[in-house]
Write an enzyme that holds these catalytic residues in place. Structure first.
Site, PDB file in Angstrom:
ATOM      1  N   HIS A   1       0.809  -1.216   0.000  1.00 40.83           N
ATOM      2  CA  HIS A   1       0.000   0.000   0.000  1.00 40.83           C
ATOM      3  C   HIS A   1       0.847   1.274   0.000  1.00 40.83           C
ATOM      4  O   HIS A   1       0.330   2.357  -0.270  1.00 40.83           O
ATOM      5  CB  HIS A   1      -0.980   0.000   1.190  1.00 40.83           C
TER       6      HIS A   1
ATOM      7  N   ASP B   1      -0.060  -7.578   1.349  1.00 45.95           N
ATOM      8  CA  ASP B   1       0.426  -6.196   1.501  1.00 45.95           C
ATOM      9  C   ASP B   1       1.954  -6.128   1.512  1.00 45.95           C
ATOM     10  O   ASP B   1       2.561  -5.463   2.353  1.00 45.95           O
ATOM     11  CB  ASP B   1      -0.139  -5.565   2.765  1.00 45.95           C
TER      12      ASP B   1
ATOM     13  N   SER C   1       4.841   2.662   7.804  1.00 49.24           N
ATOM     14  CA  SER C   1       4.454   1.495   7.017  1.00 49.24           C
ATOM     15  C   SER C   1       5.624   0.973   6.197  1.00 49.24           C
ATOM     16  O   SER C   1       6.294   1.727   5.494  1.00 49.24           O
ATOM     17  CB  SER C   1       3.295   1.843   6.086  1.00 49.24           C
TER      18      SER C   1
END
Length: 374
Positions: free
Chosen positions: A113, A143, A221
């Site tokens: 993402h 992911d 992230s």
């Protein structure tokens, strides 16, 4: 009646008194100021108390950061913009994320993402060198993304791999990343829960997720989650927050999943998935037919499932008749389609597995040779 004017002698006397008072006041002020100044210069600065040795846990944290920060990368997804005044196309950063060095061949791991939709990705290593990714391989279901950069091996410091299989709630963990674009930020906490389920950006459930109270914020992230030995145990992926900032609930994809996916992405550029060649039904359909398994909605032509004789839904006399329900794969229960996909991903294309299915209320075993599926 006429008024008398002050005598010259009286005026002189008043002037003399005022002058004397001014001289006394000035002398007093100068004296006081002089004494204050001398007192000020006479004051010695306070001495600094020596710090002494750092506590053992502080030393361990510092050493861990110094040993592992070289493995962390700064990730910037890029967007191509055509200039309205020239024929030039320029790329601009559209956000920030984190990543980590996988090996000395130039593979950098981050979240899917972080880079989804980007026209390019800029990777900044710890020494400040920047490289645009030459290849981006992704697997949205977990992911995970692997970026390939053309960097000299000496500039790449691979993270040390650990295992997520033997983790315990209460273990200390450390997160390094770039929250809000503030590079190489270290936070720490503990593992607050294990075996969480998290819905990935691809809409599929990610199982075995690590929950931590280490502060994780936007920009973290893709960064590494490390154990107290400095080993990678997970990749920081998302937070639970009503404000958008860390609320003490962070989630990381476990390293055992990362290792499997990254190995496949490096080898093939995409995930080679073994499957049956079916379209599975939803949990609501299983509940409607009161079967704890995966309903087969349809079977693709010339597929592994078709060759094995598996059946999907049919229409009879204006009503839907259920086909087969898959209960288990090689003895492993599969209560829903995510569990079925997770179990099949542990197999190999061309491998024969035994499915336990329900057909017309009767259980049976059906051998199926797995095929590659998208």
């Amino acid at each position: 009646m006429s008024r008398s004017s002050p005598s010259p002698r009286g005026s002189a006397r008043v002037t003399a008194v005022l002058l004397l008072l001014a001289i006394v006041a000035s002398s007093w002020w100068l004296g006081a100021h002089s004494r204050y100044a001398s007192d000020l210069f006479a004051v010695e600065p306070r001495l600094v108390t020596p710090r002494g040795d750092l506590a053992a846990d502080e030393q361990a944290t510092i050493e861990l950061f110094e040993r592992t920060c070289d493995s962390v990368a700064y990730i910037e997804p890029l967007e191509s913009v055509d200039s309205p005044y020239t024929n030039e196309t320029r790329q601009y950063p559209t956000g920030t994320g984190s990543g980590f060095v996988w090996d000395t061949a130039g593979h950098i791991v981050t979240n899917f993402h972080v880079v989804v939709g980007a026209s390019g990705v800029l990777v900044t290593l710890h020494d400040g060198q920047q490289f645009e990714a030459q290849r981006v391989s992704t697997y949205a279901d977990k992911d995970i993304a692997v970026l390939t950069i053309d960097a000299p091996a000496g500039a790449l410091h691979p993270v040390t791999l650990g295992s997520s299989r033997d983790l315990l709630v209460g273990q200390k963990v450390y997160a390094i990343g770039n929250p809000y674009g503030l590079d190489y930020t270290l936070t720490h906490g503990i593992i607050s829960a294990l075996e969480r389920d998290m819905e990935g950006i691809g809409g599929r459930r990610i199982s075995g997720v690590i929950q931590t109270d280490a502060a994780i914020n936007p920009g973290n992230s893709g960064g590494p989650l490390l154990d107290s030995a400095g080993r990678l145990i997970g990749m920081n992926t998302m937070i639970f927050s009503e404000s958008g900032s860390s609320a003490g609930l962070g989630f990381a994809v476990p390293v055992d999943t990362i290792r499997d996916v990254v190995t496949r992405l490096i080898a093939h550029g995409h995930i080679v998935r073994p499957g049956l060649g079916i379209k599975p039904g939803n949990p609501e359909e299983s509940q409607r037919f009161r079967v704890d398994g995966v309903p087969i909605r349809s079977v693709e032509n010339d597929s592994a499932a078709a060759h094995a004789g598996l059946r999907g839904y049919t229409r009879r006399q204006g009503r839907t008749v259920p086909g087969d329900f898959i209960l288990a794969v090689d003895g492993t229960p599969v209560p829903d389609k995510d569990a079925l996909m997770d179990t099949l991903e542990q197999k190999q294309v061309g491998q024969t597995v035994k499915l336990r299915v329900v057909r017309d209320g009767q259980e049976r075993e059906v051998p199926v040779t797995l095929q590659e599926v998208p």
